[in-house]
Design a protein around this motif. Structure first.
Motif, PDB file in Angstrom:
ATOM      1  N   GLU A  77       0.832  -1.204   0.000  1.00  0.00           N
ATOM      2  CA  GLU A  77       0.000   0.000   0.000  1.00  0.00           C
ATOM      3  C   GLU A  77       0.872   1.262   0.000  1.00  0.00           C
ATOM      4  OE1 GLU A  77      -3.838   1.635   2.406  1.00  0.00           O
ATOM      5  OE2 GLU A  77      -2.212   0.805   3.616  1.00  0.00           O
ATOM      6  N   LEU A  78       1.937   1.281   0.795  1.00  0.00           N
ATOM      7  CA  LEU A  78       2.850   2.417   0.815  1.00  0.00           C
ATOM      8  C   LEU A  78       3.515   2.586  -0.555  1.00  0.00           C
ATOM      9  CD1 LEU A  78       4.263   4.710   2.333  1.00  0.00           C
ATOM     10  CD2 LEU A  78       5.931   3.021   3.150  1.00  0.00           C
ATOM     11  N   ALA A  79       3.930   1.494  -1.156  1.00  0.00           N
ATOM     12  CA  ALA A  79       4.550   1.563  -2.485  1.00  0.00           C
ATOM     13  C   ALA A  79       3.564   2.093  -3.519  1.00  0.00           C
ATOM     14  CB  ALA A  79       5.069   0.188  -2.891  1.00  0.00           C
ATOM     15  N   GLN A  80       2.300   1.743  -3.396  1.00  0.00           N
ATOM     16  CA  GLN A  80       1.277   2.258  -4.313  1.00  0.00           C
ATOM     17  C   GLN A  80       1.125   3.772  -4.158  1.00  0.00           C
ATOM     18  OE1 GLN A  80       0.750   0.562  -6.937  1.00  0.00           O
ATOM     19  NE2 GLN A  80      -1.419   0.074  -6.765  1.00  0.00           N
ATOM     20  N   LYS A  81       1.300   4.292  -2.947  1.00  0.00           N
ATOM     21  CA  LYS A  81       1.241   5.738  -2.734  1.00  0.00           C
ATOM     22  C   LYS A  81       2.421   6.434  -3.420  1.00  0.00           C
ATOM     23  CE  LYS A  81      -1.491   5.497   1.443  1.00  0.00           C
ATOM     24  NZ  LYS A  81      -1.612   5.811   2.857  1.00  0.00           N
ATOM     25  N   VAL A  82       3.583   5.794  -3.379  1.00  0.00           N
ATOM     26  CA  VAL A  82       4.751   6.341  -4.094  1.00  0.00           C
ATOM     27  C   VAL A  82       4.466   6.345  -5.590  1.00  0.00           C
ATOM     28  CG1 VAL A  82       7.189   5.980  -4.641  1.00  0.00           C
ATOM     29  CG2 VAL A  82       6.377   5.698  -2.279  1.00  0.00           C
ATOM     30  N   ARG A  83       3.889   5.248  -6.085  1.00  0.00           N
ATOM     31  CA  ARG A  83       3.551   5.169  -7.510  1.00  0.00           C
ATOM     32  C   ARG A  83       2.579   6.284  -7.895  1.00  0.00           C
ATOM     33  NH1 ARG A  83      -0.180   1.162 -10.942  1.00  0.00           N
ATOM     34  NH2 ARG A  83       0.838   1.480 -12.962  1.00  0.00           N
ATOM     35  N   ALA A  84       1.534   6.475  -7.094  1.00  0.00           N
ATOM     36  CA  ALA A  84       0.535   7.502  -7.386  1.00  0.00           C
ATOM     37  C   ALA A  84       1.156   8.901  -7.416  1.00  0.00           C
ATOM     38  CB  ALA A  84      -0.598   7.439  -6.368  1.00  0.00           C
ATOM     39  N   ALA A  85       2.170   9.141  -6.579  1.00  0.00           N
ATOM     40  CA  ALA A  85       2.836  10.446  -6.537  1.00  0.00           C
ATOM     41  C   ALA A  85       3.601  10.738  -7.827  1.00  0.00           C
ATOM     42  CB  ALA A  85       3.790  10.506  -5.347  1.00  0.00           C
ATOM     43  N   LEU A  86       4.045   9.691  -8.510  1.00  0.00           N
ATOM     44  CA  LEU A  86       4.895   9.871  -9.686  1.00  0.00           C
ATOM     45  C   LEU A  86       4.196   9.630 -11.027  1.00  0.00           C
ATOM     46  CD1 LEU A  86       8.141   8.122  -8.412  1.00  0.00           C
ATOM     47  CD2 LEU A  86       7.649  10.576  -8.470  1.00  0.00           C
ATOM     48  N   LYS A  87       3.245   8.727 -11.053  1.00  0.00           N
ATOM     49  CA  LYS A  87       2.623   8.319 -12.316  1.00  0.00           C
ATOM     50  C   LYS A  87       1.949   9.505 -13.014  1.00  0.00           C
ATOM     51  CE  LYS A  87      -0.508   5.002 -14.360  1.00  0.00           C
ATOM     52  NZ  LYS A  87      -1.558   4.032 -14.109  1.00  0.00           N
ATOM     53  N   GLY A  88       2.379   9.772 -14.250  1.00  0.00           N
ATOM     54  CA  GLY A  88       1.812  10.844 -15.048  1.00  0.00           C
ATOM     55  C   GLY A  88       2.299  12.232 -14.690  1.00  0.00           C
ATOM     56  N   TRP A  89       3.225  12.338 -13.732  1.00  0.00           N
ATOM     57  CA  TRP A  89       3.720  13.633 -13.274  1.00  0.00           C
ATOM     58  C   TRP A  89       4.949  14.047 -14.071  1.00  0.00           C
ATOM     59  CZ3 TRP A  89       8.527  14.484 -10.859  1.00  0.00           C
ATOM     60  CH2 TRP A  89       8.711  15.776 -10.347  1.00  0.00           C
ATOM     61  N   ALA A  90       5.105  15.337 -14.275  1.00  0.00           N
ATOM     62  CA  ALA A  90       6.300  15.903 -14.911  1.00  0.00           C
ATOM     63  C   ALA A  90       6.550  17.290 -14.318  1.00  0.00           C
ATOM     64  CB  ALA A  90       6.117  16.008 -16.421  1.00  0.00           C
ATOM     65  N   ASP A  91       7.792  17.625 -14.106  1.00  0.00           N
ATOM     66  CA  ASP A  91       8.175  18.956 -13.651  1.00  0.00           C
ATOM     67  C   ASP A  91       8.895  19.638 -14.802  1.00  0.00           C
ATOM     68  OD1 ASP A  91       9.131  21.271 -12.509  1.00  0.00           O
ATOM     69  OD2 ASP A  91       9.868  20.298 -10.688  1.00  0.00           O
ATOM     70  N   THR A  92       8.123  20.191 -15.708  1.00  0.00           N
ATOM     71  CA  THR A  92       8.701  20.778 -16.914  1.00  0.00           C
ATOM     72  C   THR A  92       9.357  22.134 -16.649  1.00  0.00           C
ATOM     73  OG1 THR A  92       6.510  21.632 -17.501  1.00  0.00           O
ATOM     74  CG2 THR A  92       7.180  19.525 -18.486  1.00  0.00           C
ATOM     75  N   ASP A  93       9.176  22.689 -15.451  1.00  0.00           N
ATOM     76  CA  ASP A  93       9.905  23.909 -15.108  1.00  0.00           C
ATOM     77  C   ASP A  93      11.372  23.599 -14.841  1.00  0.00           C
ATOM     78  OD1 ASP A  93       7.626  25.482 -15.321  1.00  0.00           O
ATOM     79  OD2 ASP A  93       7.148  25.325 -13.184  1.00  0.00           O
ATOM     80  N   GLU A  94      11.651  22.389 -14.361  1.00  0.00           N
ATOM     81  CA  GLU A  94      13.014  21.994 -13.998  1.00  0.00           C
ATOM     82  C   GLU A  94      13.741  21.232 -15.107  1.00  0.00           C
ATOM     83  OE1 GLU A  94      14.855  22.675 -11.279  1.00  0.00           O
ATOM     84  OE2 GLU A  94      13.260  23.944 -10.512  1.00  0.00           O
ATOM     85  N   VAL A  95      13.002  20.358 -15.804  1.00  0.00           N
ATOM     86  CA  VAL A  95      13.606  19.481 -16.818  1.00  0.00           C
ATOM     87  C   VAL A  95      12.621  19.357 -17.975  1.00  0.00           C
ATOM     88  CG1 VAL A  95      14.461  17.147 -17.271  1.00  0.00           C
ATOM     89  CG2 VAL A  95      14.798  18.146 -15.023  1.00  0.00           C
ATOM     90  N   THR A  96      13.109  19.352 -19.204  1.00  0.00           N
ATOM     91  CA  THR A  96      12.232  19.127 -20.356  1.00  0.00           C
ATOM     92  C   THR A  96      11.956  17.637 -20.427  1.00  0.00           C
ATOM     93  OG1 THR A  96      13.238  21.001 -21.480  1.00  0.00           O
ATOM     94  CG2 THR A  96      11.936  19.509 -22.822  1.00  0.00           C
TER      95      THR A  96
END
Length: 130
Positions: A77-96
């Motif tokens: 369950e904790l690992a799924q929360k880590v996955r949810a935090a990252l899946k589909g996310w991008a920080d295009t202000d920092e990296v293209t």
């Protein structure tokens, strides 16, 4: 060329911000005295994905979630929360970068008989600066 160090830093920062159960214990590398649960970076590898006029790399970054959970389901369950935090996310202000792809976690007992470990594979397509 991709700034892989910066990419790793923003991924770790995202996990720390989005998964409060970790208490900010998100590291490049942990020590023997690091309190559980925590996250570390595992192996990192990339392949060149250049296209016409675009320099790009496709990176795979292993995220390891470590715990002393009473059972594997709590750890999963904790690992799924880590996955949810990252899946589909991008920080295009920092990296293209394109939105992250994250495989479902694998969760298993470690050989020490006390540690439960989850592994997530994060894929990041990142455009370089030339």
């Amino acid at each position: 060329m991709t700034d892989i160090r910066r990419l790793g830093q923003i991924i770790l920062a995202r996990i720390s911000e989005q998964v409060p159960e970790l208490g900010g214990r998100v590291y490049d590398k942990a020590t023997e005295t690091t309190a559980f649960p925590y996250v570390t970076l595992g192996p990192i590898y990339g392949v060149e994905e250049d296209a016409e006029c675009i320099s790009a790399d496709d990176w795979t970054i292993q995220i390891d979630v470590w715990g002393r959970a009473s059972n594997k389901l709590k750890q999963a369950e904790l690992a799924q929360k880590v996955r949810a935090a990252l899946k589909g996310w991008a920080d295009t202000d920092e990296v293209t970068m394109h939105p992250l792809s994250v495989q479902p976690p694998r969760t298993f007992d470690d050989p020490d008989g006390m540690t439960v470990h989850s592994v997530l594979l994060v894929e990041a397509m990142v455009e370089g600066d030339g």
